[in-house]
Write a protein that holds these residues in place. Structure first.
Motif, PDB file in Angstrom:
ATOM      1  N   PHE A 192       1.414  -1.356   0.400  1.00 17.93           N
ATOM      2  CA  PHE A 192      -0.046   0.389  -0.189  1.00 17.93           C
ATOM      3  C   PHE A 192       0.526   0.999   0.343  1.00 17.93           C
ATOM      4  O   PHE A 192       0.759   2.556  -0.992  1.00 17.93           O
ATOM      5  N   VAL A 193       1.559   1.446   1.022  1.00 16.41           N
ATOM      6  CA  VAL A 193       2.347   2.467   1.259  1.00 16.41           C
ATOM      7  C   VAL A 193       3.342   2.744  -0.621  1.00 16.41           C
ATOM      8  O   VAL A 193       3.655   4.010  -1.592  1.00 16.41           O
ATOM      9  N   ALA A 194       3.822   1.459  -1.127  1.00 11.80           N
ATOM     10  CA  ALA A 194       4.613   1.769  -2.076  1.00 11.80           C
ATOM     11  C   ALA A 194       2.767   1.944  -3.940  1.00 11.80           C
ATOM     12  O   ALA A 194       3.525   3.468  -4.624  1.00 11.80           O
ATOM     13  N   ALA A 195       2.177   1.427  -2.998  1.00 12.89           N
ATOM     14  CA  ALA A 195       1.092   2.126  -4.238  1.00 12.89           C
ATOM     15  C   ALA A 195       1.314   3.921  -4.267  1.00 12.89           C
ATOM     16  O   ALA A 195       0.843   4.326  -5.359  1.00 12.89           O
ATOM     17  N   ILE A 196       1.069   3.800  -3.225  1.00 11.92           N
ATOM     18  CA  ILE A 196       0.680   5.307  -2.371  1.00 11.92           C
ATOM     19  C   ILE A 196       1.687   6.797  -3.139  1.00 11.92           C
ATOM     20  O   ILE A 196       1.275   7.585  -3.301  1.00 11.92           O
ATOM     21  N   THR A 197       3.016   6.137  -2.925  1.00  5.91           N
ATOM     22  CA  THR A 197       3.986   6.423  -3.299  1.00  5.91           C
ATOM     23  C   THR A 197       4.193   6.533  -5.081  1.00  5.91           C
ATOM     24  O   THR A 197       4.828   7.642  -5.111  1.00  5.91           O
ATOM     25  N   LEU A 198       3.942   5.999  -5.322  1.00  4.31           N
ATOM     26  CA  LEU A 198       3.923   6.540  -6.642  1.00  4.31           C
ATOM     27  C   LEU A 198       2.384   6.808  -7.186  1.00  4.31           C
ATOM     28  O   LEU A 198       2.709   7.883  -8.803  1.00  4.31           O
ATOM     29  N   VAL A 199       1.623   6.973  -6.959  1.00  6.78           N
ATOM     30  CA  VAL A 199       0.596   7.576  -7.080  1.00  6.78           C
ATOM     31  C   VAL A 199       0.753   8.542  -6.962  1.00  6.78           C
ATOM     32  O   VAL A 199      -0.186   9.791  -7.684  1.00  6.78           O
ATOM     33  N   THR A 200       1.288   9.215  -5.718  1.00 11.47           N
ATOM     34  CA  THR A 200       1.347  10.845  -5.715  1.00 11.47           C
ATOM     35  C   THR A 200       2.173  10.969  -6.392  1.00 11.47           C
ATOM     36  O   THR A 200       2.061  12.444  -7.328  1.00 11.47           O
ATOM     37  N   GLY A 201       3.218  10.602  -6.636  1.00 11.14           N
ATOM     38  CA  GLY A 201       3.871  11.383  -7.821  1.00 11.14           C
ATOM     39  C   GLY A 201       3.971  10.429  -9.393  1.00 11.14           C
ATOM     40  O   GLY A 201       3.993  12.011 -10.106  1.00 11.14           O
ATOM     41  N   ALA A 202       2.823  10.842  -9.590  1.00 12.15           N
ATOM     42  CA  ALA A 202       2.123  10.338 -11.103  1.00 12.15           C
ATOM     43  C   ALA A 202       0.849  11.938 -10.838  1.00 12.15           C
ATOM     44  O   ALA A 202       1.218  12.248 -11.730  1.00 12.15           O
ATOM     45  N   ILE A 203       0.968  12.143  -9.492  1.00 14.93           N
ATOM     46  CA  ILE A 203      -0.196  13.161  -9.808  1.00 14.93           C
ATOM     47  C   ILE A 203       1.073  14.166  -9.617  1.00 14.93           C
ATOM     48  O   ILE A 203       0.549  15.485 -10.638  1.00 14.93           O
ATOM     49  N   ARG A 204       2.056  14.386  -8.908  1.00 15.03           N
ATOM     50  CA  ARG A 204       2.989  15.525  -9.284  1.00 15.03           C
ATOM     51  C   ARG A 204       3.439  15.971 -10.254  1.00 15.03           C
ATOM     52  O   ARG A 204       3.303  16.834 -10.896  1.00 15.03           O
ATOM     53  N   TRP A 205       3.733  14.685 -11.315  1.00 17.59           N
ATOM     54  CA  TRP A 205       3.936  14.663 -12.552  1.00 17.59           C
ATOM     55  C   TRP A 205       3.073  15.816 -13.667  1.00 17.59           C
ATOM     56  O   TRP A 205       3.310  16.251 -14.326  1.00 17.59           O
ATOM     57  N   THR A 206       2.043  14.645 -13.095  1.00 17.18           N
ATOM     58  CA  THR A 206       0.814  15.488 -14.409  1.00 17.18           C
ATOM     59  C   THR A 206       0.284  16.926 -13.575  1.00 17.18           C
ATOM     60  O   THR A 206       0.669  17.396 -15.041  1.00 17.18           O
ATOM     61  N   LEU A 207       0.765  17.699 -12.899  1.00 17.26           N
ATOM     62  CA  LEU A 207       0.769  18.674 -12.361  1.00 17.26           C
ATOM     63  C   LEU A 207       1.905  19.396 -13.385  1.00 17.26           C
ATOM     64  O   LEU A 207       1.600  20.603 -12.996  1.00 17.26           O
ATOM     65  N   LYS A 208       2.743  18.619 -12.979  1.00 20.01           N
ATOM     66  CA  LYS A 208       4.275  19.641 -14.158  1.00 20.01           C
ATOM     67  C   LYS A 208       4.075  19.941 -15.438  1.00 20.01           C
ATOM     68  O   LYS A 208       4.881  20.560 -15.783  1.00 20.01           O
ATOM     69  N   ARG A 209       3.883  18.481 -16.074  1.00 13.12           N
ATOM     70  CA  ARG A 209       4.579  18.379 -17.504  1.00 13.12           C
ATOM     71  C   ARG A 209       2.355  18.344 -18.496  1.00 13.12           C
ATOM     72  O   ARG A 209       3.785  18.446 -19.889  1.00 13.12           O
ATOM     73  N   THR A 210       1.955  18.722 -17.843  1.00 15.74           N
ATOM     74  CA  THR A 210       0.601  18.498 -18.494  1.00 15.74           C
ATOM     75  C   THR A 210      -0.102  19.807 -18.927  1.00 15.74           C
ATOM     76  O   THR A 210       0.086  21.093 -18.184  1.00 15.74           O
ATOM     77  N   VAL A 241      -6.771  18.500 -15.323  1.00 15.48           N
ATOM     78  CA  VAL A 241      -8.299  18.410 -14.499  1.00 15.48           C
ATOM     79  C   VAL A 241      -8.233  16.731 -14.203  1.00 15.48           C
ATOM     80  O   VAL A 241      -8.935  16.347 -13.533  1.00 15.48           O
ATOM     81  N   SER A 242      -8.807  16.335 -15.734  1.00 11.25           N
ATOM     82  CA  SER A 242      -9.271  15.111 -15.800  1.00 11.25           C
ATOM     83  C   SER A 242      -8.588  13.571 -14.870  1.00 11.25           C
ATOM     84  O   SER A 242      -9.071  12.387 -14.697  1.00 11.25           O
ATOM     85  N   GLY A 243      -7.116  14.158 -15.492  1.00  7.87           N
ATOM     86  CA  GLY A 243      -6.157  13.113 -15.146  1.00  7.87           C
ATOM     87  C   GLY A 243      -6.038  12.938 -13.168  1.00  7.87           C
ATOM     88  O   GLY A 243      -5.574  11.962 -13.096  1.00  7.87           O
ATOM     89  N   THR A 244      -6.061  13.843 -12.994  1.00  7.91           N
ATOM     90  CA  THR A 244      -5.300  14.125 -11.130  1.00  7.91           C
ATOM     91  C   THR A 244      -6.385  13.976 -10.334  1.00  7.91           C
ATOM     92  O   THR A 244      -6.557  13.416  -9.177  1.00  7.91           O
ATOM     93  N   SER A 245      -7.601  13.856 -11.342  1.00  5.97           N
ATOM     94  CA  SER A 245      -9.163  13.112 -10.387  1.00  5.97           C
ATOM     95  C   SER A 245      -9.457  12.375 -10.667  1.00  5.97           C
ATOM     96  O   SER A 245      -9.528  11.498  -9.786  1.00  5.97           O
TER      97      SER A 245
END
Length: 64
Positions: free
Chosen positions: A16-34, A40-44
């Motif tokens: 669970f901790v690994a998955a939460i870390t990966l999703v949090t990283g994906a949210i940060r990447w989405t906010l920075k690069r798209t 809006v759609s990806g982050t939601s």
């Protein structure tokens, strides 16, 4: 090879901790690069996934 209940719980929490870390990283990447529409759609969708992962993590913690 069998594992005890405590070891299984620890492994579940680690996953669970690994998955939460990966999703949090994906949210940060989405906010920075798209662009805004994708953000809006990806982050939601990622926030829904993050909420489910955190709920599962807390459920495992509470199952003592």
């Amino acid at each position: 090879m069998s594992t005890s209940t405590g070891e299984s719980r620890d492994l579940t929490l680690l996953i669970f901790v690994a998955a939460i870390t990966l999703v949090t990283g994906a949210i940060r990447w989405t906010l920075k690069r798209t662009r805004l529409v994708v953000v809006v759609s990806g982050t939601s969708m990622l926030l829904v996934l993050l909420t489910l992962l955190v709920a599962g993590y807390l459920a495992v913690l509470a199952a003592d």
